[in-house]
Design an enzyme around this catalytic site. Structure first.
Site, PDB file in Angstrom:
ATOM      1  N   HIS A 102       4.664  10.298   3.542  1.00  0.00           N
ATOM      2  CA  HIS A 102       3.827  10.895   4.585  1.00  0.00           C
ATOM      3  C   HIS A 102       4.067  10.130   5.881  1.00  0.00           C
ATOM      4  O   HIS A 102       3.709   8.952   5.984  1.00  0.00           O
ATOM      5  CB  HIS A 102       2.354  10.832   4.194  1.00  0.00           C
ATOM      6  CG  HIS A 102       2.018  11.694   3.019  1.00  0.00           C
ATOM      7  ND1 HIS A 102       1.101  11.333   2.063  1.00  0.00           N
ATOM      8  CD2 HIS A 102       2.498  12.897   2.642  1.00  0.00           C
ATOM      9  CE1 HIS A 102       1.021  12.288   1.154  1.00  0.00           C
ATOM     10  NE2 HIS A 102       1.864  13.245   1.478  1.00  0.00           N
TER      11      HIS A 102
ATOM     12  N   GLU B  96       1.453   7.785   7.671  1.00  0.00           N
ATOM     13  CA  GLU B  96       0.950   6.591   6.988  1.00  0.00           C
ATOM     14  C   GLU B  96       1.904   5.429   7.240  1.00  0.00           C
ATOM     15  O   GLU B  96       2.583   4.934   6.341  1.00  0.00           O
ATOM     16  CB  GLU B  96       0.788   6.894   5.496  1.00  0.00           C
ATOM     17  CG  GLU B  96      -0.275   7.963   5.250  1.00  0.00           C
ATOM     18  CD  GLU B  96      -0.237   8.523   3.842  1.00  0.00           C
ATOM     19  OE1 GLU B  96       0.497   7.976   2.985  1.00  0.00           O
ATOM     20  OE2 GLU B  96      -0.929   9.526   3.582  1.00  0.00           O
TER      21      GLU B  96
ATOM     22  N   HIS C  60       1.481   4.124   0.051  1.00  0.00           N
ATOM     23  CA  HIS C  60       0.825   5.115   0.902  1.00  0.00           C
ATOM     24  C   HIS C  60      -0.209   4.443   1.794  1.00  0.00           C
ATOM     25  O   HIS C  60      -0.477   3.247   1.665  1.00  0.00           O
ATOM     26  CB  HIS C  60       0.124   6.169   0.043  1.00  0.00           C
ATOM     27  CG  HIS C  60       1.049   7.187  -0.552  1.00  0.00           C
ATOM     28  ND1 HIS C  60       1.305   8.397   0.030  1.00  0.00           N
ATOM     29  CD2 HIS C  60       1.787   7.159  -1.691  1.00  0.00           C
ATOM     30  CE1 HIS C  60       2.152   9.079  -0.718  1.00  0.00           C
ATOM     31  NE2 HIS C  60       2.459   8.351  -1.766  1.00  0.00           N
TER      32      HIS C  60
ATOM     33  N   GLU D 156      -2.413   2.442  -2.203  1.00  0.00           N
ATOM     34  CA  GLU D 156      -2.986   2.931  -0.951  1.00  0.00           C
ATOM     35  C   GLU D 156      -3.463   1.756  -0.101  1.00  0.00           C
ATOM     36  O   GLU D 156      -4.217   0.908  -0.582  1.00  0.00           O
ATOM     37  CB  GLU D 156      -4.184   3.843  -1.249  1.00  0.00           C
ATOM     38  CG  GLU D 156      -3.873   5.067  -2.080  1.00  0.00           C
ATOM     39  CD  GLU D 156      -3.428   6.244  -1.237  1.00  0.00           C
ATOM     40  OE1 GLU D 156      -3.310   6.063  -0.007  1.00  0.00           O
ATOM     41  OE2 GLU D 156      -3.194   7.326  -1.805  1.00  0.00           O
TER      42      GLU D 156
END
Length: 1217
Positions: free
Chosen positions: A914, A917, A1011, A1096
């Site tokens: 992504h 990010e 991420h 994350e």
């Protein structure tokens, strides 16, 4: 009713007087039930007297084990004597007035509600009904009703509902009886079916007869009436009825009157009640229209403004703000279309894919606001409250996978091995024998795939001086602005333009300086002269790298150029800014002598010691081979200068009163938005930057800020000056998409020092953001960088994130009606005159930065490191996707050494699927630097594993400033189940690598996809567990079906002990249906990797551990990447204890490293974040995930790899239970 037998609680004296009386009452119940009414009256009167005079009597009756309540209710149910009934009602009122909800709960559980409702019905049959009886019954029902979840159903089925309504109509002037009737009616109305029925029976009109303008009399009655009316108006049917009968202007008049007269604010609850009624009416479209027509916006705006100075009036301001925001007329974004301003032609467009749907829509349909009411569904009058009242109050996640077959790893491989064999070339280390390798000069034996050829187009990089607009480059530049797509310039257009022969490769020795005076095409030359840093303030614009090819549409005359594929002009005729060739130097000297003026050199901060992996010259070289859809040719200052993490701590921003209140941010900024509707003449509405204008996106009149986003990873589509110091900013959609607006990165210049600027990004999409919980935007000041402080810093005040009045159609919103956008707003005061500042959502990390870092890492390789860089594939945009292999070189060519080298377990890492990010890339940078480091720990880690790393899975999205998608217009982390080699090449080939490893029985020990998370704090992991997923559902499964190794928890547990930013409490190992196509789940299920994770990293900061109360920075992110490596070594020690006996020194080294984590100079944070963030959030968006890990193959790992130590296993079992 069963006749209760009187019992006494242990410890209560049996000769207690009240218990004796209750015993007598019980005996009367067992006999002919008060055949002598007088005895019943006397006993109940005595009990009442005791209760009124002795507190202990109440406790005796209501104590646990006492059957006093049952005796009293049995008497109430069976007696026919009015006075006895009244006595018992008085007793119940006394008992239930004190003691809180527990006593009422006991009363309800004993069937008291039904008995009272039956008495209401039977009492109404008397002619006339006893006023005292009805008064006491309704007083009790008002106390009991809110605690009985089935109260509304019981009242309607019993018939008591109509009795209360009729009683209300007959006693409008009898305030003593009216008050309890209204209180009961308020409880009745909480049931939606009852509310509709009451509305039909004319109760709305009754309420408007009771409420009225300001009065000091009967304020309690008025308050209850407004509460009842508000409950009735929650029904959309009743709201429409109120609009049809013109009650909206009446409510506004009543509110104004109370606002004017209640100067001492003693009746705030009445004013709040009126606003509550308006709030419920405006939930429907007709109500909002009636509110606007009645001048409600101006009325509430003026009254709220007057309330602002009084802190106690917050509830009025909040509710008024909510109503005004809701009624603000919906509008479309100020764009010709919400589709991306750029378009990339795909090799083929799948018929059912998002791109086909996007471009098959009729023109204009994608951004037309729905005329339908988002809340105006037809209301059914079916008796549905049972479902509502009986439903589980604990929210259940319906997204959790419940099919056990989908929760088990696949047993067979989906692709034939012959098809996968082509990927063998990416795993040379598994067959390398090093026979031709020179161990005296190891570097000669490991080669990398050559980089892609450099693009021969001009690149604009930062310079540092204003330029006199008088040299002869403007004419040819403007002439070339009119070149059509694909048309080549004439050689004579520029003296330095290449001829028809192939253009030579240019280096920074041929940098030429030009000046962009007005944001368009007026480029002029300057000559170099050192020591002019003091004049930097006017010149920080551009430097052009000479060469043939396009330059991104800065020209003003390109009206006929296709904006999707612009052929920019050549930037020719410049002067060397650095040490150039002889011809350029001679030319510079001639101009210097001719003009006698001043020149400039590019002042680049010397950050070589602080940023060993950054080199401005090398960065520009990397930019040359980066391909973008808009064909960017400018380099942003932060990417060129680099970023040195600040040494000071940046605290999570505390909520400022009036900006981020208990409701979504209101106060000053909300009212400024509402002023646009009330005072439209005060709004400038001047476009100052617009990428939809092909010829010249920058509109510069000298009075406004100048914006720019035409550089790698930049994202800003439009800037509109709203007021003198306020700007609305619109972000560009992801290419081939019409949404995903979150990432921003743009340049601002032309500011005034000390002016209070406000920036509003008006087309955000997520329903909530960490900007509401202390996160700040990032700013990079070129003035600061030149002064020796090249860094991104957290900045901005009065930061708010809230729903605005811009909307999109249901088609554009994927079928959701009334989809609104959100505004992220912040205020900013600039400290330097004529500075050039950059703003970003998070710390930018471009594709060219990655290429530069990889090249610098390659240069740092020592003879002990095996590093190979391959090109995994080419993206849709023509950029290469790098694949890294890192491990330790064998010590010799002996069979034992080669065998150990080949059989090391694999760890597979990936990041940046992504683009928005960017924190994932900074974590990956920390991992790569650690792996290439010279510490004993890094050396041992390389000896323990072979690392296969794809550091950027979505280069095209990163280059073009996307937030989530690739050029295919799709989220690549939802394509892992069936990736297309044409549309999703990086995912297809990465998955193929993993499939090849599984086919040769070498599945990775660990897979981790890095991420970033936009709604949660800390760093945490998502994994996959069959058992933990099943535990969250109602699936019945045997213990053998749920058998799984707990090893998937080991790595996150280690990280929680070693990495200060990591939070085990935030980790989840549940598999959800919506994530079944993510990397994490697919690698777990299809490849068979038990330890398959998404890691994350927060975009905001931490609320636990060492960094509690601090916003996260690049230093902490890189530290997280290094700590991940440390955790992998600990994992190796836990899973292979015998193997690591020869590495005892690692324990000491590891401990030292953990103790000396990245040091940040400042006092420890004492700020504690106490806000309940989840109350604001709708659903936590797991921005992108991967999966967990199945058991590793015994051929590739130590036999103990999948087992924890005893203590570790016990810890895991404890945490699971």
């Amino acid at each position: 009713m069963n006749k209760p037998k009187m019992t006494t609680e242990k410890g209560v004296p049996s000769n207690s007087r009240v218990l004796m009386l209750l015993g007598q009452l019980e005996r009367l119940n067992r006999e002919a039930m008060l055949a002598d009414a007088e005895i019943g009256r006397q006993i109940t009167a005595k009990i009442l007297h005791l209760i009124q005079t002795q507190e202990k009597t109440r406790k005796e009756i209501m104590s646990k084990g006492s059957s006093g309540m049952e005796v009293i209710l049995a008497t109430l149910e069976n007696t026919q004597d009015l006075q006895t009934i009244l006595n018992i009602l008085y007793i119940l009122n006394e008992l239930l007035t004190v003691g809180g909800g527990r006593r009422v709960g006991v009363f309800v559980s004993k069937g008291g509600t039904g008995i009272l409702l039956q008495l209401v019905l039977s009492g109404s049959k008397e002619s006339p009904p006893s006023e005292e009886l009805m008064l006491q019954l309704h007083s009790l029902l008002a106390k009991v009703g809110p605690k009985d979840r089935k109260f509304g159903v019981k009242a309607r089925l019993n018939g008591a509902l109509n009795v209360t309504v009729n009683l209300l109509k007959q006693n409008l002037q009898n305030h003593k009886l009216l008050l309890p009737c209204l209180q009961v009616l308020r409880v009745y109305s909480s049931n939606s079916v009852n509310a509709v029925s009451l509305g039909k029976n004319g109760v709305l009109e009754l309420m408007f007869k009771i409420i009225g303008p300001y009065s000091k009399k009967n304020t309690s009655l008025l308050k209850v009436s407004l509460d009842t009316l508000g409950a009735l108006l929650k029904s959309k049917t009743n709201a429409r009825r109120a609009v049809d009968r013109a009650h909206v202007p009446v409510l506004l008049y009543i509110y104004q009157d109370w606002h004017r007269n209640d100067t001492r604010h003693r009746h705030m609850l009445i004013r709040k009640g009126v606003l509550g009624c308006l709030k419920n009416i405006t939930n429907i479209k007709l109500g909002r229209k009636a509110f606007i027509d009645a001048d409600g916006m101006r009325i509430l705006y003026n009254t709220s403004t007057e309330c602002l100075p009084v802190r106690t009036l917050d509830p009025l301001i909040n509710t008024s703000s909510l109503i005004m925001r809701k009624c603000f007329p919906k509008n479309r974004l100020p764009l010709p279309t919400i589709k991306s301003v750029f378009h990339h032609q795909l090799p083929h467009v799948p018929a059912g894919g998002p791109v086909a749907q996007l471009y098959n829509q009729p023109l204009g349909v994608d951004d037309v606001v729905d005329e339908s009411d988002d809340n105006d569904d037809v209301e059914t009058e079916n008796d549905t409250e049972n479902e509502e009242e009986d439903k589980d109050h604990h929210p259940r996640n319906d997204d959790i996978e419940t099919d056990i077959n989908k929760l088990r790893p696949k047993e067979t491989h989906s692709r034939p091995f012959e098809e996968l064999k082509v990927y063998e070339r990416f795993f040379l280390e598994l067959s390398e024998d090093f026979q031709r390798f020179n161990f005296d000069n190891p570097k000669s034996g490991v080669t990398a795939t050559p980089a892609a050829p450099k693009s021969q187009r001009p690149i604009i990089v930062p310079t540092a001086q204003a330029l006199p607009p008088k040299y002869p480059t403007a004419a040819p530049l403007q002439e070339e602005c009119h070149l059509a797509k694909g048309e080549k310039p004439h050689p004579e257009a520029s003296p330095l333009a290449p001829g028809p022969t192939p253009a030579p490769v240019h280096t920074l020795d041929t940098i030429n300086i030009t000046k962009d005076q007005d944001g368009c095409c007026d480029h002029s030359q300057i000559r170099p002269q050192p020591g002019l840093e003091q004049e930097l303030v006017q010149g920080m614009e551009r430097v052009a790298l000479e060469g043939a090819g396009p330059q991104s549409g800065a020209g003003c005359g390109g009206g006929g150029v296709n904006r999707h594929y612009r052929q920019p002009p050549l930037l020719a005729g410049g002067v060397a800014a650095r040490q150039g060739g002889g011809a350029e130097e001679t030319l510079a000297e001639e101009w210097a002598e001719e003009e006698g003026g001043e020149g400039a050199v590019l002042e680049v901060p010397d950050t070589a010691l602080l940023l060993p992996l950054h080199d401005p010259d090398l960065y520009v070289e990397m930019v040359k081979s980066t391909r973008s859809v808009p064909q960017y040719s400018e380099v942003a200052y932060p990417d060129y200068f680099g970023h040195v993490a600040p040494t000071f701590r940046e605290h999570i921003l505390e909520r400022v009163y009036g900006v981020q209140s208990p409701l979504p941010p209101y106060r000053t900024k909300i009212f400024q938005d509402i002023e646009r509707l009330i005072h439209p003449n005060d709004i400038l509405d001047k476009v100052v930057y617009d990428l939809d204008i092909q010829s010249c996106p920058v509109i510069d009149d000298g009075e406004s800020l100048k914006f720019n986003s035409q550089f790698e990873s930049g994202n800003l589509r439009k800037a509109i000056q709203v007021r003198k110091f306020e700007y609305d900013l619109v972000l560009n959609s992801d290419i081939n998409s019409n949404h995903y607006h979150q990432w921003f990165y743009f340049e601002v210049s032309g500011m005034r020092v000390g002016a209070p600027y406000r920036f509003n990004i008006i087309n955000c999409e997520k329903s909530n953001s960490q900007f509401n919980y202390g996160m700040q935007v990032l700013m990079y000041s070129v003035q600061e960088a030149i002064s020796g402080r090249p860094r991104w810093v957290r900045t901005g005040t009065d930061i708010c994130y809230y729903k605005n009045h811009f909307s999109r159609s249901s088609i554009a919103a994927g079928g959701q009606k009334g989809k609104s956008y959100y505004t992220m707003t912040f205020s900013m005061t600039f400290n330097h005159k004529d500075d050039v500042c950059y703003f970003a959502y998070h710390y930018p990390y471009t594709y060219s930065t990655l290429k530069m870092h990889l090249q610098k890492l390659e240069a740092l390789r020592t003879p002990q490191i095996y590093m190979r860089q391959d090109v995994l594939c080419e993206t849709l945009g023509g950029n290469s996707c790098p694949l890294l292999t890192i491990t330790a070189m064998p010590e010799s060519t002996s069979n034992d050494q080669i065998c150990q080298f080949r059989n090391r377990p694999l760890v597979f890492l990936s990041a940046r699927v992504h683009p928005g990010e960017t924190n994932a890339s900074w974590v990956m940078k920390g991992t790569l630097e650690f792996l290439m480091g010279s510490s004993p720990l890094a050396h041992s880690l390389r000896e323990a594993y072979i690392f296969k790393i794809v550091p950027m899975l979505n280069p095209d999205g990163v280059v073009n400033g996307n937030h989530r998608c690739s050029l295919s217009g799709e989220d690549l982390n939802r394509q892992w189940q069936s990736p297309s080699p044409e549309l999703h090449p990086t995912i297809y080939h990465t998955k193929s690598l993993l499939q090849y490893l599984a086919a040769i029985q070498r599945a990775p020990l660990v897979f981790c996809d890095y991420h970033g998370h936009s709604r949660k704090k800390n760093v945490f992991m998502y994994g996959c567990s069959l058992k933990e997923t099943v535990w969250q559902t109602n699936i019945s499964a045997t213990s053998c079906e749920l058998h799984e190794d707990l090893g998937y928890r080991t790595l996150p547990k280690i990280l929680s002990q070693t990495a200060p930013a990591f939070s085990m409490a935030s980790c989840s190992f549940v598999v959800e249906r919506s994530k079944e196509a993510t990397a994490r789940v697919v690698v777990w299920r299809e490849i068979g990797v038990q330890r398959s994770y998404t890691m994350e990293s927060t975009l905001c900061g931490c609320d636990q551990g060492k960094y509690k109360g601090l916003q996260i920075g690049t230093r902490e992110l890189e530290e997280m990447g290094a700590q991940f490596c440390v955790a992998l070594l600990r994992l190796k020690r836990l899973t292979s204890p015998l193997e690591l006996r020869n590495h005892a020194h690692l324990l000491d080294v590891e401990s030292d490293l953990i103790e000396t984590r990245c040091k940040v100079t400042s006092s420890p944070s004492t700020y504690v974040l106490e806000d309940e963030e989840h109350s604001f959030m709708e659903e936590v968006d797991y921005s992108a995930e991967s999966g967990d890990e199945p058991d590793n193959d015994p051929d590739t790992a130590d036999p103990h790899d999948n087992h924890l130590s005893d203590s570790e296993s016990n810890n895991h079992r404890d945490s699971l239970t």
